[in-house]
Design a protein around this motif. Structure first.
Motif, PDB file in Angstrom:
ATOM      1  N   VAL A 227      24.122  35.011  44.432  1.00  0.00           N
ATOM      2  CA  VAL A 227      25.249  35.306  45.316  1.00  0.00           C
ATOM      3  C   VAL A 227      26.402  34.337  45.055  1.00  0.00           C
ATOM      4  O   VAL A 227      27.564  34.720  45.039  1.00  0.00           O
ATOM      5  N   ASN A 228      26.083  33.046  44.869  1.00  0.00           N
ATOM      6  CA  ASN A 228      27.086  32.005  44.634  1.00  0.00           C
ATOM      7  C   ASN A 228      27.986  31.832  45.860  1.00  0.00           C
ATOM      8  O   ASN A 228      29.063  32.429  45.958  1.00  0.00           O
ATOM      9  N   TYR A 229      27.575  30.982  46.770  1.00  0.00           N
ATOM     10  CA  TYR A 229      28.263  30.791  48.044  1.00  0.00           C
ATOM     11  C   TYR A 229      29.390  29.777  47.934  1.00  0.00           C
ATOM     12  O   TYR A 229      29.299  28.786  47.208  1.00  0.00           O
ATOM     13  N   ALA A 230      30.443  30.026  48.704  1.00  0.00           N
ATOM     14  CA  ALA A 230      31.531  29.056  48.818  1.00  0.00           C
ATOM     15  C   ALA A 230      31.165  27.934  49.774  1.00  0.00           C
ATOM     16  O   ALA A 230      31.649  26.807  49.652  1.00  0.00           O
ATOM     17  N   SER A 231      30.329  28.246  50.744  1.00  0.00           N
ATOM     18  CA  SER A 231      29.827  27.253  51.688  1.00  0.00           C
ATOM     19  C   SER A 231      28.620  27.867  52.377  1.00  0.00           C
ATOM     20  O   SER A 231      28.406  29.085  52.325  1.00  0.00           O
TER      21      SER A 231
ATOM     22  N   VAL B   5      31.271  22.663  45.822  1.00  0.00           N
ATOM     23  CA  VAL B   5      32.172  21.814  45.041  1.00  0.00           C
ATOM     24  C   VAL B   5      32.827  22.614  43.920  1.00  0.00           C
ATOM     25  O   VAL B   5      34.036  22.491  43.663  1.00  0.00           O
ATOM     26  N   ALA B   6      32.043  23.453  43.249  1.00  0.00           N
ATOM     27  CA  ALA B   6      32.589  24.266  42.163  1.00  0.00           C
ATOM     28  C   ALA B   6      33.625  25.251  42.678  1.00  0.00           C
ATOM     29  O   ALA B   6      34.667  25.482  42.035  1.00  0.00           O
ATOM     30  N   PHE B   7      33.369  25.865  43.833  1.00  0.00           N
ATOM     31  CA  PHE B   7      34.328  26.816  44.391  1.00  0.00           C
ATOM     32  C   PHE B   7      35.633  26.123  44.729  1.00  0.00           C
ATOM     33  O   PHE B   7      36.727  26.626  44.427  1.00  0.00           O
TER      34      PHE B   7
ATOM     35  N   ASP C  29      16.753  31.576  44.115  1.00  0.00           N
ATOM     36  CA  ASP C  29      17.259  32.616  43.214  1.00  0.00           C
ATOM     37  C   ASP C  29      18.368  33.419  43.876  1.00  0.00           C
ATOM     38  O   ASP C  29      19.384  33.741  43.241  1.00  0.00           O
ATOM     39  N   LEU C  30      18.191  33.761  45.139  1.00  0.00           N
ATOM     40  CA  LEU C  30      19.232  34.507  45.853  1.00  0.00           C
ATOM     41  C   LEU C  30      20.524  33.704  45.922  1.00  0.00           C
ATOM     42  O   LEU C  30      21.621  34.244  45.692  1.00  0.00           O
TER      43      LEU C  30
END
Length: 475
Positions: free
Chosen positions: A348-352, A394-396, A343-344
């Motif tokens: 946050v949505n990490y770039a890597s 990949v999305a970033f 969930d975290l």
């Protein structure tokens, strides 16, 4: 240190060149340490070689963080012992073997006992003593353990000039850790937190800039805990250091790693909004998304504090890309705890990010906990977490397509006149017919984003001057 131990430069030039091979394990700080070990040995006539086969001196610069780190070192030492014996038998030459770094600090006496082929064991705070220890070993096989020195002794003894000709460089500003996370050996192998004086860091940075370096990455086990002494005797923060570095002509980019959430101060967050040179990429490990596991880890922060911190950072720098570290399968971790981590990550949505399956480190509190997670359960959780992190990465990268990013070109690519550089977000960027751009910061139109890199093309002809400015990136 006397001239009998470290010859003058002219004398070193006349001496026969000896070959040095350093194998580096682990973090960027070990990469920096390896570079500096090569620096302190250069006056003795040692030049680098790419293989141990023709080396006179072999150093294993070790890391104690990864699983089975010591076993890997002993395996490598077994191969080196065979090579050492073969050299002695066939060509009557001597190869000196040293073990440096964190495994050396933690297991120095055991290394000497288990592998007699090792001549030197040097902890992280003692590699500036290598010339003296090496000379003693060569003369009389005398004192061979050098692990108990203060960090300031090491940095004071290092040469003021550094080797290399790249446009990026690592710069250690802080060492050690006072956090005592229950899974980590760093407080025991690197010692207490210690920061280099502000003036010493700036002097080294200016020398790097004079050499053509345009980007520095500041290193420390807890780099944002930096509190180096200023000329007036007061302590400087990492934000103050960043502002001072940004004023150095030619030094256009500043990064730092690794940070702890508890040391992310208000002035450092503000600096990300105020300084164009401070890149919008932040490695901020959280380790777990479960409050219960964070307490067991002794992280001294909870998930909500981490969320609040991310919000403040993104308010100061809306285009901030985040990276993190995660441990799954920590002793006592339940499926609910793991879902809190997932969930975290989603929020946050990490770039890597880097993710690992927990493995016990001898001497750490967590190693003695009885409620170890079964390996097959931990492995399954790791695969699920890594799949989510990869999806975000990949999305970033894909989202950069169509944007214009300032790219610092570092080296030639594999194909023709291709050049490779780094975006402000630390992504590798490949551009064809661009080898003439190496060393420059150039606006690049991103054509596509792949899993681990971007592809782009320059948007305008590039002047020959190295003084191209860095444009401010938008959200």
């Amino acid at each position: 240190m006397t001239d009998t131990l470290v010859p003058q430069a002219a004398e070193a030039e006349r001496a026969p060149t000896k070959r040095l091979f350093i194998k580096t394990y682990g973090c960027q700080m070990n990469v920096y340490d390896s570079e500096r070990m090569a620096d302190v040995l250069r006056p003795l006539g040692y030049a680098p070689t790419e293989t141990p086969d023709d080396a006179d001196f072999v150093i294993l610069n070790t890391c104690h963080i990864r699983e089975k780190a010591a076993e890997k070192v002993y395996s490598e030492l077994g191969k080196l012992r065979e090579l050492k014996d073969a050299k002695a038998a066939t060509s009557n030459t001597t190869m000196t073997i040293a073990v440096a770094g964190c495994v050396a600090q933690a297991e120095g006496e055991e290394i000497m006992r288990r592998q007699p082929a090792v001549d030197l064991v040097v902890g992280p705070q003692a590699y500036h003593q290598l010339p003296e220890l090496l000379t003693r070993t060569a003369r009389a096989r005398g004192e061979r353990i050098g692990a108990d020195f203060a960090p300031n002794d090491k940095f004071d003894a290092l040469p003021t000039t550094r080797s290399g000709d790249g446009v990026t460089a690592f710069l250690t500003v802080q060492e050690g850790c006072d956090k005592f996370c229950t899974f980590c050996v760093v407080p025991y192998t690197r010692g207490a937190e210690w920061s280099r004086p502000l003036a010493a860091v700036l002097d080294e940075a200016r020398a790097l800039a004079d050499r053509g370096v345009r980007e520095v990455t500041l290193l420390g086990q807890n780099v944002n805990a930096y509190d180096g002494e200023r000329a007036d005797g007061k302590k400087a923060t990492l934000a103050e250091l960043a502002h001072a570095l940004a004023d150095i002509p030619g030094l256009d980019r500043i990064r730092y790693t690794t940070s702890h959430p508890n040391d992310m101060s208000d002035d450092l967050i503000a600096a990300h909004g105020d300084l164009d040179a401070l890149m919008p990429y932040l490695h901020l490990p959280v380790q777990s998304g479960s409050d219960r596991i964070l307490r067991l880890m002794n992280r001294k922060h909870g998930r909500q504090k981490y969320f609040d911190l991310i919000d403040r950072i993104r308010a100061a720098r809306p285009d901030m890309a985040l990276s993190g570290d995660f441990i799954v399968g920590f002793p006592g971790e339940t499926e609910r705890d793991f879902e809190d981590t997932m969930d975290l990550v989603r929020r946050v949505n990490y770039a890597s990010a880097f993710s690992f399956m927990y493995s016990p480190r001898p001497g750490t509190p967590a190693a003695g906990v009885g409620a170890q997670v079964p390996p097959e359960v931990a492995k399954d959780r790791l695969h699920r977490l890594q799949a989510l992190l990869l999806e975000q990465q990949v999305a970033f990268n894909a989202a950069q397509a169509g944007r214009t990013l300032d790219v610092l070109f570092e080296k030639k690519g594999r194909h023709g006149r291709q050049a490779i550089g780094r975006s402000p977000y630390l992504q590798s960027v490949h551009v064809d017919d661009a080898d003439h751009l190496i060393g420059k910061i150039v606006p690049v139109e991103i054509v596509s984003g792949q899993q681990n890199s971007l592809t782009g093309k320059p948007i305008a002809p590039v002047p020959s001057s190295r003084d191209l400015g860095v444009s401010v990136l938008g959200a």
